[in-house]
Write a protein that holds these residues in place. Sequence first.
Motif, short mmCIF file in Angstrom:
data_model
loop_
_atom_site.label_atom_id
_atom_site.label_comp_id
_atom_site.label_asym_id
_atom_site.label_seq_id
_atom_site.Cartn_x
_atom_site.Cartn_y
_atom_site.Cartn_z
N LYS A 210 -24.35 28.85 20.91
CA LYS A 210 -25.50 28.99 21.79
C LYS A 210 -26.51 29.80 21.00
CE LYS A 210 -25.96 30.83 26.47
NZ LYS A 210 -26.83 30.01 27.26
N PRO A 211 -27.65 29.23 20.69
CA PRO A 211 -28.56 29.93 19.78
C PRO A 211 -29.17 31.21 20.33
CG PRO A 211 -29.50 27.86 20.53
CD PRO A 211 -28.12 27.88 21.04
N ASN A 212 -29.44 31.26 21.63
CA ASN A 212 -30.16 32.44 22.13
C ASN A 212 -29.25 33.31 22.98
OD1 ASN A 212 -32.68 31.67 21.00
ND2 ASN A 212 -32.73 30.07 22.56
N VAL A 213 -28.34 33.94 22.30
CA VAL A 213 -27.38 34.76 23.04
C VAL A 213 -27.84 36.21 23.01
CG1 VAL A 213 -25.98 34.98 20.94
CG2 VAL A 213 -24.96 35.40 23.16
N SER A 214 -27.81 36.85 24.15
CA SER A 214 -28.19 38.26 24.16
C SER A 214 -26.93 39.08 24.38
CB SER A 214 -29.21 38.53 25.27
OG SER A 214 -28.58 38.52 26.52
N ILE A 215 -26.67 39.96 23.49
CA ILE A 215 -25.44 40.74 23.54
C ILE A 215 -25.79 42.20 23.82
CG2 ILE A 215 -23.44 41.51 22.22
CD1 ILE A 215 -23.71 38.93 20.58
N ASP A 216 -25.11 42.76 24.83
CA ASP A 216 -25.38 44.15 25.17
C ASP A 216 -24.59 45.08 24.25
OD1 ASP A 216 -25.18 43.29 28.70
OD2 ASP A 216 -26.82 43.09 27.26
N SER A 217 -23.30 44.77 24.11
CA SER A 217 -22.44 45.67 23.33
C SER A 217 -21.12 44.98 23.03
CB SER A 217 -22.17 46.96 24.11
OG SER A 217 -21.51 46.64 25.33
N PHE A 218 -20.29 45.67 22.25
CA PHE A 218 -18.94 45.19 21.93
C PHE A 218 -17.92 46.27 22.20
CE2 PHE A 218 -19.54 41.19 19.79
CZ PHE A 218 -20.85 41.23 19.37
N GLY A 219 -16.71 45.82 22.52
CA GLY A 219 -15.60 46.78 22.63
C GLY A 219 -14.35 46.14 22.06
N ILE A 220 -13.48 46.95 21.51
CA ILE A 220 -12.20 46.44 21.02
C ILE A 220 -11.09 47.24 21.69
CG2 ILE A 220 -10.73 46.12 19.00
CD1 ILE A 220 -13.21 45.70 17.34
N THR A 221 -10.17 46.52 22.30
CA THR A 221 -9.07 47.18 23.00
C THR A 221 -7.76 46.89 22.29
OG1 THR A 221 -8.76 45.21 24.36
CG2 THR A 221 -10.15 46.93 25.27
N LEU A 222 -6.76 47.71 22.60
CA LEU A 222 -5.42 47.47 22.10
C LEU A 222 -4.62 46.87 23.24
CD1 LEU A 222 -3.21 47.62 19.99
CD2 LEU A 222 -2.83 50.02 20.63
N GLU A 223 -4.26 45.62 23.08
CA GLU A 223 -3.62 44.86 24.15
C GLU A 223 -2.12 44.72 23.91
OE1 GLU A 223 -5.28 43.56 26.86
OE2 GLU A 223 -7.04 44.64 26.14
N PRO A 224 -1.35 44.54 24.97
CA PRO A 224 0.11 44.38 24.79
C PRO A 224 0.49 43.07 24.09
CG PRO A 224 -0.53 44.11 27.10
CD PRO A 224 -1.74 44.60 26.38
N ASP A 225 -0.38 42.07 24.17
CA ASP A 225 -0.13 40.82 23.44
C ASP A 225 -1.46 40.12 23.26
OD1 ASP A 225 1.07 39.80 26.56
OD2 ASP A 225 -0.78 39.00 25.70
N ASP A 226 -1.44 38.97 22.59
CA ASP A 226 -2.71 38.32 22.29
C ASP A 226 -3.07 37.20 23.27
OD1 ASP A 226 -1.30 36.47 19.44
OD2 ASP A 226 -0.95 36.32 21.60
#
Lengths: 249, 195
Positions: A210-226
């Motif tokens: 999608k060419p016009n994506v507006s992103i507020d922020s990112f987060g990375i979590t540690l999950e019990p599985d994928d």
Amino acid sequence: MAMTDNGTKANCDRWMDALASGLDKSDRDFRKHLEVCDICRREWAEFSSVWGSLAMEASEAEVPEDLKDDVMKAIFGPSESDSKPLRAKARRTFPFLWTIVAAACLAFGLAAGIWAEAKVLRGEQSASPAIVKDWDLHSFNEAMPDAKGTVSLIREGDLRRVVVGVSGLKPTQGEEAYQVWLVHDGKRYNCGTFRVDETGNGALVYVIRKPNVSIDSFGITLEPDDRGTQPRGQKIIGTNPIGYKEDKA
Amino acid sequence: MSHPSDEELMRLVRERHRPALELLYDRYAKLVYSSARKFAQDEASARDIVQAVFMRLWTTQAEFRSSQGEFVNWVLTITRNAAMDQIRKARKQEQAVSRSESEARLDSRGGSDSPEHSPEAAADRRFLRQKLLEASESLSQSQAQLIHLVYWQGYTLREAAERCGEPLGTIKNRLHQALKILRLHLSATQEEVWR
């Protein structure tokens, strides 16, 4: 001198000069020569790895600890964002709410459909990828205070590539995985999972059609599985939602 | 993409992704530095070589796309080229360096250059190195000397012929023979190490 059918010398030894002087296929003239000269092509295939591997004859030397810093400084200049995690500040300005209410789940489901089905617009492809935006990732987790990373949004024609690189993360146990979340219009979207290597480094690339994506922020979590579709684990690193860098485009 | 290949990292590097370059550094610094020490024989010059190599990886426009073994080869070629640049520059600036013929022989004990102290050394690289040293035992003194002159000291074939006082054709044949002998010893080894 004897010539072969395609006009190259029957005893061509240009391959040997190339080895001696350090040419390889990245040299255009030599590459073109390999295309037409059977002898050089054969001899090159035969001997270039052996020649290259001679370097390994050197005794192993201990790499000085400070060399990496010196090398990176020389290439990138002194680092502007000395990413000391602004944990206290982040907690005040960006309260960490991973409680997803039902309405949000529904919205996520609908929106996921939009992401998945968005057509790739045919049109002009830009000649080369360009970085559109950059974010720094800071640690949000006291058990991993040195965790940090960067996210780049890269424009490639009508695709957007989210490229994530991280360091300072603890290796996962068992089925655990780190999961990347993108926040758009206040909602979190799954950008995929990854694990880190023994040095704590990891990377991930996610394509948005999608060419016009507006992103507020990112987060990375540690999950019990994928296999999760919404955050279940602790947030480890993330962006500060205020003040991502200027557009580079 | 939890454990990126070298090729994937290079793709990220071309997209200006710094962590990918740092990951490549972590993977290859020891190999590059160790070779640089043997080319340059002093620490400061070796450090310059390492810097030149990773600078080159960062700035190259060439797209790397090949089987696993060749990436190492590519990095080592870049390393040697950086060393050659340095050597040739130094050579122009000073009097002709006359190294004794005995130094020119590949040192099968590996003791005259940098100390070999690294508990974490990759077992397969040690194995390859051992095979290389064994292979070079099969070379004649003049073959070993020629490899040292051309590969490690960066002389052209013509310059090597002059230093040895022999015709260029003889030198080329000798190098060809030496390569065949090394290839013979290493062919099985390479497949094992770089699979």
